[in-house]
Design a protein around this motif. Structure first.
Motif, short mmCIF file in Angstrom:
data_model
loop_
_atom_site.label_atom_id
_atom_site.label_comp_id
_atom_site.label_asym_id
_atom_site.label_seq_id
_atom_site.Cartn_x
_atom_site.Cartn_y
_atom_site.Cartn_z
N ALA A 107 42.97 51.27 44.57
CA ALA A 107 42.03 51.44 43.47
C ALA A 107 40.59 51.32 43.96
O ALA A 107 39.82 50.49 43.50
CB ALA A 107 42.30 50.41 42.37
N LYS A 108 40.27 52.15 44.92
CA LYS A 108 38.91 52.27 45.46
C LYS A 108 38.48 51.07 46.29
O LYS A 108 37.41 51.05 46.86
CB LYS A 108 37.88 52.51 44.36
CG LYS A 108 38.05 53.88 43.73
CD LYS A 108 36.96 54.16 42.73
CE LYS A 108 37.29 55.42 41.95
NZ LYS A 108 37.59 55.17 40.57
N LYS A 109 39.29 50.03 46.34
CA LYS A 109 38.93 48.92 47.20
C LYS A 109 39.62 49.09 48.53
O LYS A 109 40.65 49.73 48.65
CB LYS A 109 39.34 47.60 46.56
CG LYS A 109 38.43 47.23 45.42
CD LYS A 109 38.64 45.79 45.00
CE LYS A 109 38.16 45.56 43.60
NZ LYS A 109 39.14 45.97 42.59
N ALA A 110 39.01 48.48 49.55
CA ALA A 110 39.51 48.72 50.89
C ALA A 110 40.79 47.96 51.18
O ALA A 110 41.49 48.24 52.12
CB ALA A 110 38.45 48.33 51.91
N SER A 111 41.12 46.98 50.35
CA SER A 111 42.27 46.17 50.70
C SER A 111 43.19 45.95 49.51
O SER A 111 42.81 46.10 48.36
CB SER A 111 41.80 44.84 51.25
OG SER A 111 40.82 44.30 50.40
N HIS A 112 44.41 45.58 49.84
CA HIS A 112 45.41 45.32 48.82
C HIS A 112 45.49 43.83 48.56
O HIS A 112 45.76 43.06 49.47
CB HIS A 112 46.77 45.79 49.30
CG HIS A 112 46.86 47.27 49.45
ND1 HIS A 112 47.15 48.10 48.39
CD2 HIS A 112 46.70 48.07 50.50
CE1 HIS A 112 47.17 49.34 48.81
NE2 HIS A 112 46.90 49.36 50.08
N VAL A 113 45.29 43.44 47.33
CA VAL A 113 45.47 42.04 46.98
C VAL A 113 46.96 41.76 46.92
O VAL A 113 47.68 42.42 46.19
CB VAL A 113 44.85 41.73 45.61
CG1 VAL A 113 45.00 40.26 45.29
CG2 VAL A 113 43.39 42.12 45.59
N VAL A 114 47.41 40.80 47.70
CA VAL A 114 48.83 40.47 47.65
C VAL A 114 49.06 39.10 47.01
O VAL A 114 50.11 38.87 46.43
CB VAL A 114 49.50 40.55 49.03
CG1 VAL A 114 49.70 41.99 49.43
CG2 VAL A 114 48.69 39.82 50.08
N VAL A 115 48.07 38.22 47.15
CA VAL A 115 48.12 36.96 46.40
C VAL A 115 46.74 36.79 45.76
O VAL A 115 45.78 36.45 46.44
CB VAL A 115 48.41 35.75 47.34
CG1 VAL A 115 48.43 34.47 46.54
CG2 VAL A 115 49.72 35.93 48.06
N PRO A 116 46.61 37.06 44.49
CA PRO A 116 45.27 36.96 43.89
C PRO A 116 44.79 35.52 43.75
O PRO A 116 43.60 35.26 43.81
CB PRO A 116 45.44 37.60 42.51
CG PRO A 116 46.81 38.19 42.48
CD PRO A 116 47.61 37.51 43.53
N PHE A 117 45.73 34.61 43.56
CA PHE A 117 45.35 33.24 43.21
C PHE A 117 46.51 32.33 43.54
O PHE A 117 47.49 32.27 42.79
CB PHE A 117 45.02 33.20 41.71
CG PHE A 117 44.39 31.93 41.23
CD1 PHE A 117 43.09 31.62 41.58
CD2 PHE A 117 45.08 31.07 40.40
CE1 PHE A 117 42.48 30.46 41.11
CE2 PHE A 117 44.49 29.92 39.93
CZ PHE A 117 43.17 29.61 40.28
N GLY A 118 46.42 31.65 44.65
CA GLY A 118 47.55 30.80 45.01
C GLY A 118 47.13 29.67 45.92
O GLY A 118 46.03 29.66 46.47
N GLN A 119 48.02 28.69 46.06
CA GLN A 119 47.77 27.59 46.96
C GLN A 119 48.20 28.01 48.37
O GLN A 119 48.97 28.94 48.54
CB GLN A 119 48.56 26.35 46.51
CG GLN A 119 48.12 25.81 45.17
CD GLN A 119 46.82 25.00 45.26
OE1 GLN A 119 46.41 24.59 46.33
NE2 GLN A 119 46.15 24.81 44.13
N MET A 120 47.71 27.29 49.36
CA MET A 120 47.99 27.68 50.74
C MET A 120 49.48 27.73 51.04
O MET A 120 49.94 28.58 51.79
CB MET A 120 47.29 26.72 51.71
CG MET A 120 45.80 26.94 51.84
SD MET A 120 45.32 28.66 52.08
CE MET A 120 45.85 28.92 53.76
N ASP A 121 50.25 26.81 50.45
CA ASP A 121 51.68 26.81 50.76
C ASP A 121 52.39 28.04 50.19
O ASP A 121 53.49 28.38 50.60
CB ASP A 121 52.35 25.51 50.29
CG ASP A 121 52.15 25.28 48.80
OD1 ASP A 121 51.23 25.92 48.24
OD2 ASP A 121 52.89 24.49 48.20
N GLU A 122 51.73 28.72 49.23
CA GLU A 122 52.30 29.97 48.74
C GLU A 122 51.84 31.15 49.59
O GLU A 122 52.51 32.17 49.69
CB GLU A 122 51.86 30.21 47.29
CG GLU A 122 52.43 29.21 46.31
CD GLU A 122 51.76 29.32 44.95
OE1 GLU A 122 52.49 29.39 43.96
OE2 GLU A 122 50.52 29.34 44.89
#
Lengths: 173, 519
Positions: free
Chosen positions: B341-356
């Motif tokens: 969607a016009k952005k250079a990268s794919h969000v795979v985890v939008p909002f998560g803790q490090m262990d996720e």
């Protein structure tokens, strides 16, 4: 562990400055000079017209337009091609091409042959008149998507292309 | 014409005399119901101008005069849309996918299977109601030059995706993978998902005042319809003035209270905006590890379904923002050739803790920096130089203003200079890089710290760039060629820059594709 690597690698000549760079063909200087002359021409013509038409009558002394333009053009024609030429250089390694360019804004790029997507050999009319070619390496990177090296003799450019092409593997992504 | 109503309609031979079908499937058209979706879209776009005409005309009788014209316009648009659909054909060949389109000037685009990076499916709301999908074959070519099929039926979209996948993985895999099984969710292993609770929390952190910009923008846009000044005078003016008088009469305590209430209102609106935006974008977020890569589905109204082959992931970016960082929330994006969607990268985890996030990174075979990593700080020279230049500019402007307006303004640049100095120091503190585990790590950002990690072998080129100041002061910017993204390290001492370049180039050049993959 990284310290050991660092010391070991610092010895490699490529890690140094501009030494080891091959200059491009001297004809490239002439091409640069002509290009600059062609760029300066419209300004000279404009200044001359202003000088002849004299829209400000005697409010300004004669030569106020042509003088500075001539000086600037002279400076650029005299100094600039030489400096640009000196700044330009390349180093064709076994598996990589290094291209250095720029006097004020200097950049020094290395493209591994294994990352070249395709190769162009361009020849503009001016370059052709002086037997020169520009080789352009295209990579998949957003930055440095194309790295061009002008000022190569035609046969050198073609030989370079063949050599690099031999290294390109089909799936390097 | 009538036979076109079948989905997907194979075209009668006489229609494509120019198209020689040597191998593969017959030439097809997109789903005819897609015309309806486009029509609905056009109507939706046309509705505002139509209302505008009514307003401008003022009188209903006058506006009715426009109706025949409107009908004609709709008919022409409808015909052109239909013709465009009729003239758009695609074919799934043995080696490539071809799409031919264009009414007057024809375009034939062919994309070989091995050059297709992603197949993503997109379902805008209207299309979703009709069970239609837009299929995008992403090649990584810039400028929206991707192959795009709008709209086909859901089953056809799934079939296309499976075909591409099977073709790209080679003939052997076709037998091994039952397309139906591949498509089933059960096949994928869920890596990351967000439930409503998480979305709500995410939304609260996405506090946004963009709604005010939208409102003001809309006011600007609709200016031609009515005079806002009049409206203000008529409605708001009186009310506000009345309120103002009341406020003045209430005394200081009440004024403070109402100011607080107003601020609270703005904050509440910002929070609601954030939550709504987040729900619309990320509802039902699901990231799965499938046999060949990653599959991401999300969206409340417009549902998108993106497949990213694992080996096409070039790098990843771990990001956060200053406030959510205090609570340990991070995001993870993949950098790959295909854009999202016009952005250079794919969000795979939008909002998560490090262990996720760690398992997702591991699945992509890109490591996060280990604890013991030796970070290299840039030289402060670069930041000092920039700060000095900016400060000089501020001082010059300040001096000019002071001499022309008032000498008292000479003091004005002082706090600005402090801000410049502070920001530069912060920025310098935030930048660092390291190499470890055959990867390059780069950390940047003041308010939004970002960490980019790229395996050395995925880099395309290395450049050492120096401006005049940098040459004089002996530092450089190291710029890496990264497919689908950018990666640069500013303010590196020139010796370190050369060492870094050498290290990375050696790693790239050494790869003969039998390289051992670090787990």
């Amino acid at each position: 562990m990284s310290d050991v690597e660092g010391i070991e690698r610092a010895k490699v000549p490529e890690a140094g400055g501009d030494e080891g760079l091959t200059p491009v063909h001297p004809n490239y200087r002439t091409v640069l000079r002509i290009t600059i002359a062609l760029t300066a021409l419209p300004f000279l013509v404009g200044a001359s017209v202003l000088e002849l038409v004299r829209p400000f009558d005697d409010a300004v002394p004669g030569g106020i337009f042509v003088g500075p333009v001539l000086l600037l053009a002279g400076f650029f024609l005299w100094r600039w091609p030489r400096r640009r030429y000196q700044a330009r250089g390349y180093d064709l390694g076994r598996d990589r091409l290094r291209v250095a360019r720029g006097v004020w804004w200097r950049s020094d790029t290395i493209v591994p042959f294994g990352r070249v997507q395709h190769i162009d050999v361009d020849r503009g009319p001016l370059e052709r008149a002086f037997g020169l070619s520009t080789i352009v390496l295209h990579t998949a990177g957003n930055h440095n998507a194309s790295v061009s090296l002008p000022g190569l003799l035609d046969e050198d450019a073609l030989a370079m292309r063949e050599e690099i092409r031999a290294h390109i593997k089909r799936d390097t992504l | 014409m009538i036979d076109a109503a079948e989905t997907p309609a194979p075209i009668a031979p006489e229609d494509h005399a120019a198209v020689t079908v040597a191998e593969g499937e017959p030439v097809r058209r997109t789903a005819p119901i897609g015309l309806l979706v486009r029509l609905v879209d056009s109507v939706r776009q046309a509705i505002l101008p139509a209302i505008g005409i009514f307003f401008v005309a003022g009188e209903v009788r006058e506006a009715l005069g426009f109706l025949p014209l409107l009908g004609l316009v709709v008919m022409v648009i409808g015909f052109v849309t239909w013709l465009g659909w009729w003239k758009t054909t695609y074919r799934v060949g043995a080696e490539d996918i071809r799409v031919e389109s264009g009414i007057v000037s024809r375009q034939a685009r062919s994309v070989p299977y091995e050059r297709i990076q992603d197949v993503s499916l997109e379902q805008p709301l209207v299309a979703r109601l009709f069970g239609l999908v837009r299929v995008k074959f992403e090649t990584g070519a810039g400028g929206g030059e991707d192959l795009n099929l709008a709209y086909v039926t859901e089953s056809e979209a799934e079939r296309l995706r499976e075909t591409v996948r099977a073709q790209r993985e080679g003939a052997l895999d076709i037998d091994a993978d039952d397309p139906a099984a591949e498509a089933a969710t059960a096949d994928g292993q869920a890596l990351f998902a967000m439930d409503e609770k998480r979305l709500l929390r995410f939304g609260l952190f996405e506090f946004s005042l963009v709604i005010f910009a939208v409102i003001f923008g809309a006011i600007g846009q609709l200016d031609f319809l009515f005079s806002w000044d009049d409206m203000y005078d008529a409605v708001l003016g009186d009310a506000l003035e009345g309120q103002g008088r009341k406020l003045a009469a209430m005394g200081l305590a009440a004024q403070v209270l109402s100011a607080i209430a107003a601020a609270a209102g703005v904050v509440a609106l910002g929070l609601v905006t954030g939550v709504v935006q987040t729900f619309v974008r990320d509802h039902g977020f699901l990231l799965e590890r499938t046999a060949k890569g990653f599959r991401r589905r999300r969206g409340l109204f417009t549902r998108t379904d993106v497949v990213m082959p694992a080996h096409r992931v070039q790098a990843m970016t771990l990001g956060t923002k200053w406030f959510r960082r205090l609570f340990g929330w991070h995001s993870l994006k993949f950098v790959s050739l295909a854009s999202d969607a016009k952005k250079a990268s794919h969000v795979v985890v939008p909002f998560g803790q490090m262990d996720e996030i760690v398992p997702v990174a591991e699945a992509a075979r890109i490591a996060l920096p280990p604890e013991s990593i030796a970070w290299v700080r840039p030289t402060p020279k670069a930041w000092i130089d920039t700060a000095l230049i900016v400060s000089a500019g501020i001082l010059v402007i300040g001096a000019v203003v002071a001499t022309t307006v008032s000498p008292w303004l000479l003091a004005a640049p002082v706090p600005l200079l402090a801000v410049v100095g502070g920001l530069s120091w912060f920025s310098w503190r935030r930048h660092r890089h390291a190499t470890a585990l055959e990867q390059v790590f780069v950390r940047t950002g003041i308010l939004s710290p970002q960490l980019t990690a790229a395996p050395k072998v995925k880099l395309q080129s290395v450049e050492i760039a120096q401006g005049p100041l940098a040459q004089w002061r002996g530092y450089a910017t190291v710029q890496f060629g990264l497919a689908g993204g950018t990666m640069e390290i500013p303010g590196v001492p020139i010796d370190e820059a050369r060492r870094l370049r050498h290290e990375v180039i050696e790693a790239i050049a050494a790869v003969d594709f039998s390289v051992a993959q670090e787990a």
